[in-house]
Design a protein around this motif. Structure first.
Motif, PDB file in Angstrom:
ATOM      1  N   SER A 281       0.127   1.864   1.587  1.00 38.18           N
ATOM      2  CA  SER A 281      -1.021   1.754   0.742  1.00 38.18           C
ATOM      3  C   SER A 281      -1.033   2.850  -0.327  1.00 38.18           C
ATOM      4  O   SER A 281      -1.279   2.586  -1.503  1.00 38.18           O
ATOM      5  N   ASP A 331       5.830   6.783   5.180  1.00 36.51           N
ATOM      6  CA  ASP A 331       6.596   7.031   6.410  1.00 36.51           C
ATOM      7  C   ASP A 331       6.259   6.028   7.521  1.00 36.51           C
ATOM      8  O   ASP A 331       7.129   5.601   8.275  1.00 36.51           O
ATOM      9  N   GLY A 358       1.978   9.813   7.841  1.00 35.87           N
ATOM     10  CA  GLY A 358       1.640   8.400   7.854  1.00 35.87           C
ATOM     11  C   GLY A 358       0.226   7.925   8.088  1.00 35.87           C
ATOM     12  O   GLY A 358      -0.434   8.290   9.049  1.00 35.87           O
TER      13      GLY A 358
HETATM   14  C1  LIG Z   1       1.160  -4.894   9.336  1.00 34.41           C
HETATM   15  C2  LIG Z   1       0.068  -3.981   8.890  1.00 34.41           C
HETATM   16  N1  LIG Z   1      -0.553  -3.207   9.798  1.00 34.41           N
HETATM   17  C3  LIG Z   1      -1.528  -2.354   9.399  1.00 34.41           C
HETATM   18  C4  LIG Z   1      -1.900  -2.293   8.090  1.00 34.41           C
HETATM   19  C5  LIG Z   1      -3.000  -1.362   7.658  1.00 34.41           C
HETATM   20  N2  LIG Z   1      -2.396  -0.275   6.876  1.00 34.41           N
HETATM   21  C6  LIG Z   1      -2.383  -0.271   5.544  1.00 34.41           C
HETATM   22  S1  LIG Z   1      -1.683   1.075   4.885  1.00 34.41           S
HETATM   23  C7  LIG Z   1      -1.381   1.698   6.411  1.00 34.41           C
HETATM   24  C8  LIG Z   1      -0.760   3.032   6.558  1.00 34.41           C
HETATM   25  C9  LIG Z   1       0.511   3.141   5.855  1.00 34.41           C
HETATM   26  O1  LIG Z   1       1.028   4.408   6.101  1.00 34.41           O
HETATM   27  P1  LIG Z   1       2.270   4.938   5.297  1.00 34.41           P
HETATM   28  O2  LIG Z   1       3.320   3.890   5.238  1.00 34.41           O
HETATM   29  O3  LIG Z   1       2.684   6.243   5.879  1.00 34.41           O
HETATM   30  O4  LIG Z   1       1.727   5.106   3.829  1.00 34.41           O
HETATM   31  P2  LIG Z   1       0.520   6.022   3.313  1.00 34.41           P
HETATM   32  O5  LIG Z   1      -0.081   6.759   4.475  1.00 34.41           O
HETATM   33  O6  LIG Z   1       1.141   6.969   2.346  1.00 34.41           O
HETATM   34  O7  LIG Z   1      -0.421   5.057   2.690  1.00 34.41           O
HETATM   35  C10 LIG Z   1      -1.822   0.844   7.416  1.00 34.41           C
HETATM   36  C11 LIG Z   1      -1.696   1.102   8.870  1.00 34.41           C
HETATM   37  C12 LIG Z   1      -1.227  -3.127   7.168  1.00 34.41           C
HETATM   38  N3  LIG Z   1      -1.513  -3.120   5.872  1.00 34.41           N
HETATM   39  N4  LIG Z   1      -0.246  -3.949   7.589  1.00 34.41           N
END
Ligand SMILES: Cc1ncc(C[n+]2csc(CCOP(=O)(O)OP(=O)(O)O)c2C)c(N)n1
Length: 362
Positions: A281, A331, A358
């Protein structure tokens, strides 16, 4: 067959909500074995429900030409019976051709606007329209343009989510009419701005088949031709540029090593014709907020449902179609799909993992 088929769901939902072509081929056992307790046999025939535009369950030849010329996902469940051919070298998949969608051809429809201060806001996937036709539309309206993906709109107003996070700025920059192309899903401040707007016109073909409950003052499925007042307010664009410059000054004092800096540098340094996949995100939001608008890149993001699954796989797929490609992945999203690296990797893909502990946004 079996649970393996359900693994297509994330990609299917992304394709459905983005309204892009996806052909799902699933192998199955013969229909007579369903509901008999046979090994790894479930009912795959309509397993993807309303998310596919068409689905076929067959053990015979099929003519797919009609369904493949439309948009969205199509499922073909192929039943195989024994004896399976053990040396079938026919390359039947290479015979499948998907016609390019003809989207974005402006309808003959023409609208009159009396708005002297219009603004165009473009969602990440541009609702399938091309950059050129959106730029022309904004230029016909004499409207500044805000893009969730500033890496393809050189003339976009930079740092719009930051500018509009200030309520006073939202008031000072209030448009008479806001044209929203596609969905705006990234920034609360931009959505707050849209909500506070006097008049909002949405342009998105998906309002016809996917986002059917979307509401707005007016909705179009194609980019209309516009008739604008002769006495457009020339200071309108300059006002946006003034606020953009203020945001740039504020950003220049950020710590050097930060996610903001990462997005800024990557956006600036990548050479033209490079493909860039960006995960949800924070990475995709960082580019929206901090990158200085440019053109020349080919960007990708799973913004149908913003899933963080399958992101390495998507980037690997993207890399097969471009000579040089990069992916910026969080991550958590990286870990989520790490098994994708068991596939043959692409030498032309560089993955940059943002190690920020993350999922901090939650
Ligand atoms: C399959 C799925 N599970 C959960 C989510 C909810 N979600 C959106 S962003 C995110 C965290 C992403 O973390 P990271 O890849 O480390 O990126 P950042 O924290 O920098 O946004 C989650 C769990 C999602 N979008 N898709």
């Amino acid at each position: 067959s079996g649970t393996a088929v359900a693994n297509y769901y994330p990609a299917l939902l992304e394709a459905h909500h983005s309204d892009i072509n996806l052909l799902l081929l699933t192998a199955d056992r013969p229909a007579r074995l369903r509901r008999t307790g046979s090994n790894q046999t479930t009912d795959q025939s309509n397993i993807f429900g309303a998310f596919v535009r068409a689905s076929f369950d067959t053990d015979k030849d099929l003519d797919l030409s009609k369904v493949l010329s439309g948009s969205g996902p199509v499922h073909v469940n192929l039943q195989f019976d024994e004896p399976l051919l053990d040396q079938d070298n026919s390359d039947w998949l290479s015979g499948i051709r998907v016609k390019t969608r003809e989207i974005g051809k402006a309808e003959a429809i023409e609208i009159n606007t009396d708005s002297k201060k219009s603004l165009v806001i473009v969602g990440h996937d541009r609702a399938g329209f091309s950059v050129a036709e959106i730029e022309k539309f904004a230029s016909d309206l004499a409207a500044p343009l805000i893009a969730e993906d500033p890496l393809v709109f050189e003339g976009a107003i930079a740092h719009a989510p930051i500018v509009l996070s200030d309520e006073k700025a939202r008031v000072a920059l209030a448009a008479e009419t806001v044209f929203v192309i596609g969905r705006t899903t990234l920034s609360r401040s931009i959505n707050a701005y849209i909500q506070g707007a006097k008049k909002v016109i949405v342009i998105d073909p998906r309002t016809e088949i996917i986002d059917t409950s979307r509401t707005s003052d007016e909705i179009y499925t194609q980019i209309p031709r516009v008739k604008v007042p002769l006495d457009i307010d020339q200071s309108w664009h300059e006002l946006w540029k003034k606020y953009e410059a203020l945001a740039a000054i504020a950003l220049s004092v950020l710590p050097e090593w930060s996610e903001a800096e990462l997005a800024t540098v990557i956006a600036e340094e990548l050479e033209d014709d490079t493909a860039l996949f960006i995960s949800s995100s924070r990475p995709v939001r960082d580019f929206e907020s901090f990158a200085v608008p440019r053109s020349g890149l080919i960007t990708y993001a799973n913004r149908g449902l913003a899933g963080i699954d399958g992101n390495i796989s998507t980037a690997l797929g993207v890399a097969t179609q471009h000579s040089e490609s990069y992916a910026v992945i969080g991550d958590l999203a990286f870990l989520h799909d790490i098994s994708a690296l068991a596939n043959p990797t692409q030498d032309n893909l560089t993955i940059i993992v943002v190690d920020n502990d993350g999922g901090g946004i939650f």
